[in-house]
Scaffold this motif. Structure first.
Motif, short mmCIF file in Angstrom:
data_model
loop_
_atom_site.label_atom_id
_atom_site.label_comp_id
_atom_site.label_asym_id
_atom_site.label_seq_id
_atom_site.Cartn_x
_atom_site.Cartn_y
_atom_site.Cartn_z
N THR A 259 -29.82 -29.43 2.88
CA THR A 259 -31.05 -28.69 2.73
C THR A 259 -31.71 -29.12 1.44
O THR A 259 -31.07 -29.25 0.41
CB THR A 259 -30.76 -27.18 2.70
N THR B 147 -35.06 -29.51 9.87
CA THR B 147 -35.42 -28.16 10.33
C THR B 147 -35.14 -27.11 9.26
O THR B 147 -35.41 -25.94 9.48
CB THR B 147 -34.63 -27.79 11.61
N ARG B 148 -34.60 -27.55 8.10
CA ARG B 148 -34.26 -26.59 7.04
C ARG B 148 -34.80 -27.05 5.69
O ARG B 148 -34.08 -27.10 4.71
CB ARG B 148 -32.75 -26.40 6.97
N SER C 236 -46.19 -24.67 8.95
CA SER C 236 -44.93 -24.00 9.29
C SER C 236 -44.04 -24.90 10.13
O SER C 236 -42.83 -24.70 10.18
CB SER C 236 -45.20 -22.68 10.02
N ALA D 158 -39.44 -24.63 6.82
CA ALA D 158 -38.72 -23.57 7.52
C ALA D 158 -38.78 -22.24 6.79
O ALA D 158 -38.60 -21.19 7.41
CB ALA D 158 -37.26 -23.98 7.71
N SER D 159 -39.03 -22.26 5.49
CA SER D 159 -39.01 -21.03 4.70
C SER D 159 -39.67 -21.30 3.35
O SER D 159 -39.80 -22.46 2.94
CB SER D 159 -37.56 -20.59 4.49
N SER E 161 -43.55 -19.40 9.33
CA SER E 161 -42.32 -19.47 8.53
C SER E 161 -42.11 -18.20 7.72
O SER E 161 -43.06 -17.63 7.18
CB SER E 161 -42.38 -20.66 7.58
N THR F 268 -32.19 -17.89 4.76
CA THR F 268 -33.12 -18.47 5.73
C THR F 268 -32.87 -19.94 6.04
O THR F 268 -33.28 -20.42 7.11
CB THR F 268 -34.58 -18.31 5.27
N LEU F 269 -32.22 -20.66 5.15
CA LEU F 269 -32.01 -22.09 5.37
C LEU F 269 -30.56 -22.48 5.60
O LEU F 269 -30.28 -23.49 6.23
CB LEU F 269 -32.53 -22.91 4.18
#
Length: 176
Positions: free
Chosen positions: A1, A28-29, A50, A54-55, A106, A170-171
């Protein structure tokens, strides 16, 4: 990440595309965070991209460049009006994250001191209402009696700890 801080021209779309191709990066993270102008850029990235982020964590960011336009705060009658005033107001709105909130998906953590004199606290209150209406996942950390550049070390600790916890939540879901 990977986390991208204060996303701006320094991290252009080609840099983000490159980051997403690295073998050690789960595309995706990818998270984004920033404070003040970086908070604005974080909100813009989440509202407009978004699909790429991802966050995010937005610390006391501007969300609406024209929020105070009609208030006594700016006392417009005391200044000469430029010929391109309407175009400037339109551009300021289009440069605001709120202009793109319709595409925001997101999750975001919003951190703001309620005595901020640089970015008015109502900016975060308004964004929260809009995100809630859209069903976007968010959390808030309001730091009472704090200004824009947090005065207390404990406030920075709270903000930093909350940021790390948010990204963990979230990740860092189910690692392969």
């Amino acid at each position: 990440t990977r986390l991208v801080s204060d996303w701006s021209s320094d991290v252009c779309s080609s840099d983000l595309r490159y980051l997403r191709t690295l073998s050690g990066v789960d595309s995706t993270r990818i998270g984004i965070w920033g404070g003040s102008y970086g908070g604005l850029l974080t909100a813009l990235a989440l509202a407009r991209n978004s699909n790429l982020f991802a966050s995010g964590v937005d610390l006391h960011g501007v969300h609406d460049w024209i929020a105070d336009w009609g208030t006594d705060l700016l006392k417009r009658d005391r200044y000469e009006q430029p010929a391109d005033l309407k175009a400037a107001i339109d551009l300021a709105w289009q440069s605001s994250p709120l202009s793109s909130v319709a595409t925001w998906k997101s999750p975001v953590l919003l951190i703001h001191g309620d005595d901020d004199r640089n970015v008015r606290f109502h900016q975060t209150v308004d964004l929260v209402q809009r995100l809630r209406t859209k069903g976007v996942r968010y959390e808030e950390l309001v730091i009472p009696d704090e200004i824009h550049g947090f005065l207390l070390h404990s406030s920075w600790q709270r903000a930093d700890s909350a940021t790390a916890a948010w990204f963990d939540k979230t990740l860092m879901r189910a690692q392969p």
